[in-house]
Every structure is written in structure tokens, then in C-alpha cells.
Write a protein that holds these residues in place. Sequence first.
Motif, PDB file in Angstrom:
ATOM      1  N   VAL A 155      -7.238   4.853  -4.453  1.00 37.51           N
ATOM      2  CA  VAL A 155      -7.779   5.840  -3.511  1.00 37.51           C
ATOM      3  C   VAL A 155      -6.737   6.078  -2.436  1.00 37.51           C
ATOM      4  N   TYR A 156      -6.788   7.246  -1.827  1.00 39.07           N
ATOM      5  CA  TYR A 156      -5.784   7.627  -0.830  1.00 39.07           C
ATOM      6  C   TYR A 156      -6.494   8.182   0.406  1.00 39.07           C
ATOM      7  N   PRO A 157      -6.903   7.279   1.311  1.00 37.55           N
ATOM      8  CA  PRO A 157      -7.587   7.741   2.529  1.00 37.55           C
ATOM      9  C   PRO A 157      -6.682   8.643   3.358  1.00 37.55           C
ATOM     10  N   ALA A 158      -7.289   9.535   4.109  1.00 37.90           N
ATOM     11  CA  ALA A 158      -6.521  10.378   5.019  1.00 37.90           C
ATOM     12  C   ALA A 158      -5.845   9.490   6.056  1.00 37.90           C
ATOM     13  N   GLN A 159      -4.630   9.855   6.433  1.00 34.89           N
ATOM     14  CA  GLN A 159      -3.874   9.054   7.391  1.00 34.89           C
ATOM     15  C   GLN A 159      -4.402   9.282   8.807  1.00 34.89           C
ATOM     16  N   ARG A 216      -6.189   7.307  12.529  1.00 39.05           N
ATOM     17  CA  ARG A 216      -7.441   6.670  12.941  1.00 39.05           C
ATOM     18  C   ARG A 216      -8.540   7.707  13.233  1.00 39.05           C
ATOM     19  N   TYR A 264       0.810  -1.214   0.000  1.00 38.64           N
ATOM     20  CA  TYR A 264       0.000   0.000   0.000  1.00 38.64           C
ATOM     21  C   TYR A 264       0.848   1.271   0.000  1.00 38.64           C
ATOM     22  N   HIS A 299      -7.180  -5.485   1.181  1.00 35.63           N
ATOM     23  CA  HIS A 299      -7.671  -4.597   0.125  1.00 35.63           C
ATOM     24  C   HIS A 299      -6.981  -4.945  -1.204  1.00 35.63           C
TER      25      HIS A 299
END
Length: 257
Positions: free
Chosen positions: A249-253, A255, A118, A141
Motif C-alpha cells: 500500500v502507498y499512503p499519501a505523504q 501528516r 519502506y 509495519h
Amino acid sequence: MNAIDPMPPEEIRRKAEALGPWFHNIELKGGVWTAPDHFLGNYPAVKWQQFSEAIPQDLTGKSVLDIGCNGGFYSMEMKKRGAERVLGVDFDDAYLAQARFAAQTMGYDIEFRKLSVYDLGQLGETFDVVLFMGVLYHLRHPLLALDLIHEHVAKDLLVFQSMQRGSSEAMPVDENYTFWQTDHFDDPRYPKMHFIEHRYADDPTNWWAPNSACVEAMLRSAGFEIVQHPETEVYICRRVDAPPGAGAVYPAQGRTA
């Protein structure tokens, strides 16, 4: 260790055993095998023999990325064919230690780096040949991984392999189905990805078991044209333009994002 003062076989054997258990059965100098009792036999050499002819014999001047390199078997095979640069990446420190030891023992100049599939964008370079062998079904994923490979590291050739379960046949799939059409979902030849909630083969990282149609559809969906299918689980692909709607896609880093 050098040509004048080679490591004696008994020391190679001792160090190899200390780094075990190995998943790759590799013959090191002195006739030392890393996993002589492998449950799949002489693996992955037995797999390699089934598709090695589909990869160019001469890789002189080429760059190779081995994603999920494990003990380094395929990385070393690429170096044997003259690849100028071979980079093996894995997220398991034990496998990386094995790969470094094997390559050093055999005298191959190969770089090994700890990196998740990833995070391939961190490499900042593309490779003539990308190996993605035995990784897809271990990922939470999997399609994202293929999208990232296409977007960041694949320049031309992708060598792909995945465990498969279910039908080995594919059916013609329409461009569209109405909401009321459902029969195709029950056809075993329709692309299917079986989800493994708990364990399969005592391995908690076995998350997915796709059928053949699913593997082929995912590769096409990520922008890889299948040009050869030399072995049941292996596909030789070329990078092409990804179809509409594809892409990583690039989710925000973090939690809390």
C-alpha cells in the motif's frame, strides 16, 4: 590506504573503536575485531556458519541487496563469493559508517546507502539475491516491508531471518473458519505475532516477536516460496506470484494527508 601503504593495525583498531559500539563482530585486517565482547559471542559469524551452505558459493555476475546491512558483515560475505554488485542499505548513519569503514579496510567494492525499507521503490532495480536479516521485528509495519521487497527489489532469491519467540512448530491451518470457531487461536502452533509495546532486551525498536508459523505464513502471504530452512530463524525463499489480496500500500505523504 592501498596495497603499497596499508593501514597499520593500531590505526585500524583506533578507528574501529571510534566508530563503536558495533553489533557486527568483524575481523578486520591486522587481526582487529570490531566487537570482541559481543553478548552473543562471535556474532554474526556463528549464525552465518549455520546457513552459509544454503546460499550459492559462486555469485559471479550476480547482484545482491542487503537490507538493514548494519556493520556490513553479510554484504562482505556476498562479495567474497564473487557478487558483481553489492548494495547495503540501512537507516542508521552509525551502522553505515561502520560498514563503509569495514569494507574499505578489507578492500571490498561495496556501495552503502541510507535508505528505509519502506522506500525501496526509490532504487528502481531488482536484485538476484536479497538479504533481509534481523530487520522484520524492528519494524512498525513488517508485512508492508515484505510486500515492498516482493514488489520492488526481489528478482529471485530472498534470504530471510527474524528473531522468533513462542512455538517452533506449525499446525495445519484450514482455508477458512466460521465466526464461531476460536479454539485454533489458543493453539501455540497457530501463526502468532507478539506485540512489544515497550522494550525487549533493552531495545525500544523491538516491536514484534513472531513464532515460526507466523514467519512462514507471512513469507507465503507476501509471495515468497520457502525452499530451505537451514537454521532455526533463517529461511531461503524464491520469489513467486503473490497470492490474491497481497500487495504493498502507498499512503499519501505528509501528516495532513
